[in-house]
Scaffold this motif. Structure first.
Motif, PDB file in Angstrom:
ATOM      1  N   HIS A 180      85.092  10.876 -12.444  1.00 34.26           N
ATOM      2  CA  HIS A 180      84.130  11.867 -11.938  1.00 34.26           C
ATOM      3  C   HIS A 180      84.808  13.127 -11.428  1.00 34.26           C
ATOM      4  N   GLY A 181      86.086  12.999 -11.072  1.00 33.90           N
ATOM      5  CA  GLY A 181      86.809  14.131 -10.516  1.00 33.90           C
ATOM      6  C   GLY A 181      87.667  14.830 -11.547  1.00 33.90           C
ATOM      7  N   SER A 182      88.431  15.790 -11.076  1.00 40.96           N
ATOM      8  CA  SER A 182      89.311  16.579 -11.930  1.00 40.96           C
ATOM      9  C   SER A 182      90.746  16.462 -11.430  1.00 40.96           C
ATOM     10  N   PRO A 183      91.735  16.772 -12.283  1.00 41.00           N
ATOM     11  CA  PRO A 183      93.121  16.765 -11.822  1.00 41.00           C
ATOM     12  C   PRO A 183      93.287  17.771 -10.677  1.00 41.00           C
ATOM     13  N   ASP A 184      93.616  17.274  -9.492  1.00 37.67           N
ATOM     14  CA  ASP A 184      93.725  18.145  -8.321  1.00 37.67           C
ATOM     15  C   ASP A 184      94.721  17.539  -7.339  1.00 37.67           C
ATOM     16  N   THR A 185      94.767  18.088  -6.151  1.00 35.65           N
ATOM     17  CA  THR A 185      95.724  17.620  -5.153  1.00 35.65           C
ATOM     18  C   THR A 185      95.481  16.167  -4.772  1.00 35.65           C
ATOM     19  N   THR A 186      94.212  15.760  -4.662  1.00 32.33           N
ATOM     20  CA  THR A 186      93.903  14.369  -4.316  1.00 32.33           C
ATOM     21  C   THR A 186      94.424  13.414  -5.374  1.00 32.33           C
ATOM     22  N   ALA A 187      94.207  13.757  -6.646  1.00 33.31           N
ATOM     23  CA  ALA A 187      94.694  12.910  -7.738  1.00 33.31           C
ATOM     24  C   ALA A 187      96.215  12.794  -7.689  1.00 33.31           C
ATOM     25  N   LEU A 188      96.886  13.921  -7.442  1.00 36.54           N
ATOM     26  CA  LEU A 188      98.352  13.904  -7.366  1.00 36.54           C
ATOM     27  C   LEU A 188      98.830  13.076  -6.178  1.00 36.54           C
ATOM     28  N   LEU A 189      98.195  13.247  -5.017  1.00 36.31           N
ATOM     29  CA  LEU A 189      98.586  12.477  -3.844  1.00 36.31           C
ATOM     30  C   LEU A 189      98.370  10.980  -4.052  1.00 36.31           C
TER      31      LEU A 189
END
Length: 297
Positions: free
Chosen positions: A170-179
């Motif tokens: 549901h989300g996009s590649p972003d800081t949360t995904a990287l963390l």
């Protein structure tokens, strides 16, 4: 019929079935928190993608290693991972062809569900799935002959990306995904080394160049403690981006992980690693549940 059901339960590690959708949906929960748009339909599809996709990887693991698993001489880890304590392919309960068919069915089901996601989320999840199966094959074959643990370092990226794939439903590649990836990856390396310490007798018999085979029990124990420490630091950073429920859950998980590390560092033996594994596995359940609870509450 009963024997077949038992064999397929061992092949798929059926008693761990709830862990994979829970971990996958912890990523999805963070995506709902960041992007809104909660949907029970999406939760159901994600849970099945996580269940079928991860279980397919477990079956692929057995299929690729089927000849080497015939060399096993000690069954403690097999009894831990499999509800009826057997490796069904080398023991002749399931043919390699049937096992590969199971992999195709499970992977195909996960891919079909992933394909129903809107673009570009379907492409994100399908891309990670394809990468993960290729990397799983690389890990299984590369660890048979290596002088440095390249198989482990590359191979565990598939597990580390698993909850990230849940986020990308549901989300996009972003800081949360990287963390999330940076948080989980050191845990996967520590977990794999603990697993290999517990199974070192079989890995030596199979001729596998795992971390304890390459570096000895002391070196493997240091590996576990070192990557656990890195994981703990990133857990603090990641946890501070979340809410109070997640922070409490992370603290509990780190206590469990610390206890597991203590057992391994003190014992430096397969028996010590076997005692530590349930604690290590409990941490990932606590992490996933804490993240979901934090979003829900």
């Amino acid at each position: 019929m009963r024997e077949t059901v038992i064999a397929f339960a061992d092949l798929t590690r059926a008693h761990f079935f709830f862990v994979w959708p829970l971990l996958f949906c912890s990523g999805l929960a963070l995506a709902f928190q960041n992007y809104g748009g909660f949907s029970w339909d999406l939760v159901g599809r994600a849970a099945l993608i996580g269940l079928f996709g991860f279980t397919a990887g477990l079956v692929l693991n057995d299929y690729v290693d089927r000849e080497y698993d015939r060399r096993d001489v000690e069954g403690s880890l097999t009894r831990y991972w499999r509800p009826f304590g057997a490796r069904p392919i080398p023991e002749g309960q399931i043919s390699p062809r049937a096992a590969f068919a199971v992999f195709l069915v499970l992977a195909g089901a996960a891919a079909a569900l992933a394909a129903t996601l809107p673009e570009p989320h379907n492409l994100y999840v399908l891309g990670i799935m394809g990468y993960s199966y290729v990397v799983e094959y690389f890990y299984q074959t590369r660890k048979r002959s290596q002088t440095i643990p390249l198989a482990q370092v590359v191979g565990r990226t598939d597990f580390a990306l698993f909850p990230v794939a849940g986020y990308l439903v549901h989300g996009s590649p972003d800081t949360t995904a990287l963390l999330f990836f940076l948080f989980f990856y050191p845990w996967t390396l520590a977990h794999l080394a603990a697993n290999d310490i517990a199974d070192i007798t079989n890995d030596r018999a199979r001729g596998m160049a795992t971390v304890p085979v390459l570096y000895g029990m002391k070196g493997a124990s240091v590996w576990v403690v070192g990557f656990s420490a890195v994981h703990a630091v990133i857990a603090l950073v990641f946890g501070l981006t979340l809410g109070p429920a997640a922070i409490v859950g992370f603290a509990v998980a780190l206590v469990l992980l610390g206890a597991a590390n203590y057992l391994i560092l003190r014992g430096k033996s397969p028996a010590a690693a076997m005692r530590a594994l349930p604690l290590i596995h409990a941490t990932v359940i606590v992490y996933a549940a804490a993240i979901i609870a934090d979003v829900v509450l």
